[in-house]
Design a protein around this motif. Structure first.
Motif, PDB file in Angstrom:
ATOM      1  N   ALA A   1       2.449   1.660  -3.511  1.00  0.00           N
ATOM      2  CA  ALA A   1       1.528   2.128  -4.343  1.00  0.00           C
ATOM      3  C   ALA A   1       0.997   3.666  -4.109  1.00  0.00           C
ATOM      4  O   ALA A   1       1.106   4.351  -5.102  1.00  0.00           O
ATOM      5  CB  ALA A   1       0.137   1.376  -4.263  1.00  0.00           C
ATOM      6  N   GLU A   2       1.130   4.155  -2.784  1.00  0.00           N
ATOM      7  CA  GLU A   2       0.593   5.541  -2.661  1.00  0.00           C
ATOM      8  C   GLU A   2       1.852   6.291  -2.984  1.00  0.00           C
ATOM      9  O   GLU A   2       1.728   7.494  -3.710  1.00  0.00           O
ATOM     10  CB  GLU A   2       0.629   5.763  -1.056  1.00  0.00           C
ATOM     11  CG  GLU A   2      -0.828   5.264  -0.716  1.00  0.00           C
ATOM     12  CD  GLU A   2      -1.240   5.472   0.642  1.00  0.00           C
ATOM     13  OE1 GLU A   2      -0.227   6.011   1.486  1.00  0.00           O
ATOM     14  OE2 GLU A   2      -2.087   4.836   1.538  1.00  0.00           O
TER      15      GLU A   2
ATOM     16  N   LYS B   1       0.811  -1.368  -0.205  1.00  0.00           N
ATOM     17  CA  LYS B   1       0.065  -0.073  -0.216  1.00  0.00           C
ATOM     18  C   LYS B   1       0.786   1.243   0.060  1.00  0.00           C
ATOM     19  O   LYS B   1       0.680   2.274  -0.616  1.00  0.00           O
ATOM     20  CB  LYS B   1      -0.998   0.101   1.195  1.00  0.00           C
ATOM     21  CG  LYS B   1      -2.055  -1.010   1.226  1.00  0.00           C
ATOM     22  CD  LYS B   1      -2.972  -0.875   2.542  1.00  0.00           C
ATOM     23  CE  LYS B   1      -4.176  -1.702   2.445  1.00  0.00           C
ATOM     24  NZ  LYS B   1      -4.796  -1.699   3.572  1.00  0.00           N
ATOM     25  N   LYS B   2       1.868   1.295   0.820  1.00  0.00           N
ATOM     26  CA  LYS B   2       2.731   2.431   0.890  1.00  0.00           C
ATOM     27  C   LYS B   2       3.610   2.658  -0.475  1.00  0.00           C
ATOM     28  O   LYS B   2       3.639   3.844  -1.008  1.00  0.00           O
ATOM     29  CB  LYS B   2       3.709   2.190   1.832  1.00  0.00           C
ATOM     30  CG  LYS B   2       3.363   2.461   3.204  1.00  0.00           C
ATOM     31  CD  LYS B   2       4.263   2.074   4.368  1.00  0.00           C
ATOM     32  CE  LYS B   2       3.688   2.380   5.793  1.00  0.00           C
ATOM     33  NZ  LYS B   2       4.691   2.031   7.049  1.00  0.00           N
TER      34      LYS B   2
ATOM     35  N   ARG C   1       4.175   5.977  -5.548  1.00  0.00           N
ATOM     36  CA  ARG C   1       3.707   5.900  -6.906  1.00  0.00           C
ATOM     37  C   ARG C   1       2.599   6.728  -7.619  1.00  0.00           C
ATOM     38  O   ARG C   1       2.843   7.513  -8.525  1.00  0.00           O
ATOM     39  CB  ARG C   1       3.829   4.466  -7.745  1.00  0.00           C
ATOM     40  CG  ARG C   1       5.124   3.688  -7.658  1.00  0.00           C
ATOM     41  CD  ARG C   1       4.610   2.432  -8.468  1.00  0.00           C
ATOM     42  NE  ARG C   1       3.596   1.720  -7.818  1.00  0.00           N
ATOM     43  CZ  ARG C   1       3.688   0.584  -7.550  1.00  0.00           C
ATOM     44  NH1 ARG C   1       4.519   0.019  -7.614  1.00  0.00           N
ATOM     45  NH2 ARG C   1       2.422  -0.195  -6.955  1.00  0.00           N
ATOM     46  N   LYS C   2       1.578   6.898  -6.610  1.00  0.00           N
ATOM     47  CA  LYS C   2       0.648   7.668  -7.117  1.00  0.00           C
ATOM     48  C   LYS C   2       0.617   9.242  -6.812  1.00  0.00           C
ATOM     49  O   LYS C   2       0.120   9.896  -7.550  1.00  0.00           O
ATOM     50  CB  LYS C   2      -0.632   7.381  -6.356  1.00  0.00           C
ATOM     51  CG  LYS C   2      -2.003   7.682  -6.701  1.00  0.00           C
ATOM     52  CD  LYS C   2      -3.092   7.613  -5.854  1.00  0.00           C
ATOM     53  CE  LYS C   2      -3.384   5.979  -5.533  1.00  0.00           C
ATOM     54  NZ  LYS C   2      -4.473   5.822  -4.688  1.00  0.00           N
ATOM     55  N   ARG C   3       1.623   9.573  -5.818  1.00  0.00           N
ATOM     56  CA  ARG C   3       1.659  10.987  -5.722  1.00  0.00           C
ATOM     57  C   ARG C   3       2.743  11.512  -6.991  1.00  0.00           C
ATOM     58  O   ARG C   3       3.544  10.971  -7.138  1.00  0.00           O
ATOM     59  CB  ARG C   3       2.539  11.149  -4.458  1.00  0.00           C
ATOM     60  CG  ARG C   3       1.777  10.818  -3.080  1.00  0.00           C
ATOM     61  CD  ARG C   3       2.559  11.133  -1.849  1.00  0.00           C
ATOM     62  NE  ARG C   3       2.212  10.370  -0.683  1.00  0.00           N
ATOM     63  CZ  ARG C   3       2.833   9.659   0.092  1.00  0.00           C
ATOM     64  NH1 ARG C   3       4.121   9.659  -0.004  1.00  0.00           N
ATOM     65  NH2 ARG C   3       2.251   8.801   0.959  1.00  0.00           N
ATOM     66  N   PRO C   4       2.108  12.685  -7.181  1.00  0.00           N
ATOM     67  CA  PRO C   4       2.960  13.292  -8.492  1.00  0.00           C
ATOM     68  C   PRO C   4       4.153  14.104  -7.858  1.00  0.00           C
ATOM     69  O   PRO C   4       4.091  14.657  -6.690  1.00  0.00           O
ATOM     70  CB  PRO C   4       1.916  14.229  -8.862  1.00  0.00           C
ATOM     71  CG  PRO C   4       1.127  14.715  -7.963  1.00  0.00           C
ATOM     72  CD  PRO C   4       0.792  13.367  -6.882  1.00  0.00           C
TER      73      PRO C   4
END
Length: 65
Positions: A54-55, A51-52, A57-60
Motif C-alpha cells: 500500500a505504501e 502495508k508495504k 502504491r501511495k508514493r508518487p
C-alpha cells in the motif's frame, strides 16, 4: 438466625464460570492442534506485506523528464 449470604455462591454463576473456562480451554486446544497440523498463514507477516504494498502504491513516481 444469622444468614451468611456472602459465603453462598449462586448456582448460575458456577455454571457460567465453568462455561467460560471450558470455552477458553477448548479454543486453546483447537488452536494448538491447527497450528501444529495445518498450514495456517502468519497473519502478521501478511499484514506487513499488505502495508508495504500500500505504501509503494501511495508514493508518487517521478517519471517526468
Amino acid at each position: 438466625m444469622h444468614s451468611e449470604s456472602g459465603s453462598q455462591v449462586n448456582p448460575g454463576s458456577e455454571r457460567r464460570i465453568f462455561q467460560i473456562l471450558f470455552g477458553f480451554t477448548f479454543r486453546n486446544r483447537v488452536g494448538m492442534y491447527l497450528a501444529q497440523n495445518c498450514q495456517i498463514p502468519n497473519i502478521y507477516k501478511k499484514l506487513e506485506e499488505f502495508k508495504k504494498a500500500a505504501e509503494a502504491r501511495k508514493r508518487p513516481t517521478d517519471d517526468r523528464s
